[in-house]
Every structure is written in C-alpha cells, then in structure tokens.
Design an enzyme around this catalytic site. Structure first.
Site, PDB file in Angstrom:
ATOM      1  N   LYS A 232      35.615  37.206  33.671  1.00 23.88           N
ATOM      2  CA  LYS A 232      35.764  37.104  35.132  1.00 23.88           C
ATOM      3  C   LYS A 232      34.819  36.070  35.746  1.00 23.88           C
ATOM      4  O   LYS A 232      34.470  36.161  36.925  1.00 23.88           O
ATOM      5  CB  LYS A 232      35.556  38.470  35.804  1.00 23.88           C
ATOM      6  CG  LYS A 232      36.412  39.596  35.256  1.00 23.88           C
ATOM      7  CD  LYS A 232      37.880  39.234  35.185  1.00 23.88           C
ATOM      8  CE  LYS A 232      38.513  39.015  36.539  1.00 23.88           C
ATOM      9  NZ  LYS A 232      39.956  38.646  36.440  1.00 23.88           N
TER      10      LYS A 232
ATOM     11  N   LYS B 239      45.220  36.036  38.478  1.00 20.70           N
ATOM     12  CA  LYS B 239      44.048  35.292  38.938  1.00 20.70           C
ATOM     13  C   LYS B 239      44.105  35.138  40.452  1.00 20.70           C
ATOM     14  O   LYS B 239      45.137  34.801  41.020  1.00 20.70           O
ATOM     15  CB  LYS B 239      43.978  33.917  38.271  1.00 20.70           C
ATOM     16  CG  LYS B 239      44.088  33.956  36.753  1.00 20.70           C
ATOM     17  CD  LYS B 239      42.955  34.745  36.123  1.00 20.70           C
ATOM     18  CE  LYS B 239      43.071  34.766  34.595  1.00 20.70           C
ATOM     19  NZ  LYS B 239      41.992  35.550  33.975  1.00 20.70           N
TER      20      LYS B 239
END
Length: 336
Positions: A93, A299
């Site tokens: 991340k 995303k």
C-alpha cells in the site's frame, strides 16, 4: 467479533502458492503485455530514432509503439530468462504497483506482472523455478519483479543476497498512518465483518497504547525492517521512492528511479496525466491503444474515515521511528 478473528492481526505465515497455477498465470500476463526489448544491434540501427522519440510528446507514439513491439519480438526470439537485476521489495500500500507499471514502459526494462513471492513463500522451489517465471530479456535489459511483502520478511534480505550481492532494491514508502488506513480499507473491502480500525490499532485507546503486533501497524515501522536489510546490502543499493511525491510529481520520482537503475531518462512528464476521479496519475494513451493506462479499480479507493484523535495518536507513535528512518536514509519524507 474479537480481534483474533481478523487473520491479518498477528502476521500469520503465508501458504505456498501453487507453482503450476502461478506459472500459467504469469505466462498469460507475459503473452498479453506489450513489452520493449532493445538489444545492441537494434540500438545501433535505431539509436537516433530512440533519441528523437525520448524528446517527442507522448501523443506522437506511433513510432514508439512500433519500436516496442518490434523489440519485444526480438527479446522473445533471442533473449534469455535471467534472474532479476532489481527488485521492488516494498512496501504494501505504498505505491509499488504504480512504480512497476510506470517503469515497465522503459524499453530497457522487462518486468514480471504478477508477484511471485519467491523470497517469502516459494523459496523452497529453488532459483531455477524462479528464473523460469521471468520474461525473456536481452543482455542490455534489466529484469525486474515486485513483491512488497519482501521488505517485512525477515529471511528475504539474506536470501536475495545469496542470489546476488549486487541486486538493486527499490522501496516505495508512504506516511505510515495513511498506509495503515489504506491497508485496513483494502482488507475491509474483502472482509466487511472485521473489527474497527481503532479496535485493531490500539491495545488501550484511552492510554494511547498502540498494538504494534498488528501487521498494518508494524509494516509502517520502516526503520526496524530496514536495519535487517542493511545487514546484507549497502544503503547505496537501495532507493527509496516517496509514495506522496509519486502522486504529485510522478515524472520526478520516476526520473530518480531511472537514474538509480542506470537507465536513460526516457519516462518524463510527457507520459503522465492526473486522473482526478482516482486521485493519482495515469499513463497517457499510446497510439496503439484506445484507452489511457490507469491502475485497476482497487487502486484509489476511498479510505475509511478515522477520528482525528486516532490519527494524532498514531502520528505520535510513529514519530521516533520516522525520525530514525529519515536519518538513516538521508531523506526527510515530511510525514510529521
């Protein structure tokens, strides 16, 4: 639900992925992607074209796309499968997928599209198995793969060093508080019944006691993981990408990545545009495609809302780790 019900809570060991399934998946990726391959003879024939192309606007990419297709064919016919010269080792991340997708448009880079997890989950399969997953490359090209969990895997630095002491390592880092919230948001989208972020992040919220055994918190203690890597690699072999600057200045960050890898700066601001819906940069549409290249739907998802008091407590928790990390890498990421 108790905290023990959340499988990400205590950093459980991962199960091995099936080799045959992974190989099939990777072969499909390799056959579909438009990869570039620039060998020495092609460079001699078209070096002036390459120089012109690096200066040309991204929208005038017909010649660029043709060259990529031609060179991909050369690599597939004459190239070899080699162990990677460089690895994107972390962090989860942080922006690792963006770095991979951006760098792989460079004609001197060929990258594996799927995470092989060799140095954490599949090490017992051996280097020949690992090499077999790689795309074919020419001697002038860099072979690259990305597996973000390597950075927090204790055995990974030793194993990678055993493969090659000269491997170049790319680490994409991000404000650890934002990273933890993003991590939790991703898990919540798959498992909506997990406890709240606050329940998982604290042993005692009223006292501000953070639970550093929760993986989402522990990953962001970057200096602890980095100290393990520095036992096997020189700091000069590691390049730290700012996840924040990757959004605000993708060309600048990718320019530094290209410098680190010893590549000509071909990826420039001409290749990017900012997607306001997703909230991060995308690659401009090449002539050979009807669509620009943005990262997947997963995303850029909206983060869960966290109380400001919780964010401040976590910032205070991370501050000493951040300061030592800045001092060690010689770079202030301005997370405080």
């Amino acid at each position: 639900m108790t905290n023990q019900g959340y499988e990400g809570k205590r950093c459980p060991p991962s199960k091995n992925a099936g080799g045959k399934k992974l190989l099939g998946k990777l072969d499909n990726c390799a056959s579909l992607e438009v990869r570039s391959a620039l060998d020495e003879s092609a460079a001699q024939r078209g070096s002036s074209d390459l120089r012109d192309q690096s200066k040309a606007p991204a929208s005038s990419g017909s010649h660029w796309a043709d060259m990529k297709l031609r060179n991909m064919s050369v690599a597939q016919k004459y190239g070899n499968k080699k162990l990677p010269n460089a690895l994107i080792v972390g962090v989860k991340k942080g922006g690792t997928r963006a770095v991979l997708e951006f760098i792989r448009i460079h004609p001197d880079v060929r990258a594996l599209g799927t995470e092989p997890h060799f140095f954490d989950r599949n090490y017992d399969r051996g280097l020949d198995w690992y090499r077999g997953l790689m795309p074919r490359t020419l001697d002038s090209q860099i072979t690259l793969e990305k597996t973000p969990s390597y950075f927090v895997t204790r055995e990974a630095p030793r194993r990678i060093s055993s493969m090659s002491h000269e491997t170049k390592l790319i680490v994409v880092v991000r404000n650890p508080v934002t990273r933890a919230i993003s991590d939790y948001t991703q898990t919540l989208s798959k498992k909506p019944d997990i406890p709240t972020f606050e329940e998982l992040a604290f042993k005692n919220k009223s006292l501000g006691l953070v639970d550093s055994s929760w993986n989402a918190i522990r990953i962001g203690m970057y200096i602890l993981h980095l100290e393990n890597w520095l036992q096997y690699f020189r700091l000069s072999q590691m390049h730290f990408v700012s996840g924040e600057r990757l959004i605000t200045d993708p060309a600048g960050e990718m320019g530094r990545v290209q410098d680190f890898l010893g590549l000509k700066r071909i990826i420039t601001d001409k290749h990017f545009y900012f997607n306001r819906t997703k909230g991060f940069p995308c690659l401009k549409k090449p002539e050979s495609s009807s669509q620009p290249r943005c990262l997947g739907k997963s995303k850029g998802r909206t983060h869960v809302q966290i109380e400001e008091e919780v964010i401040e407590q976590l910032q205070e928790f991370y501050r000493p780790f951040n300061i030592k990390f800045y001092e060690t890498v010689g770079q202030d990421f301005k997370w405080d």
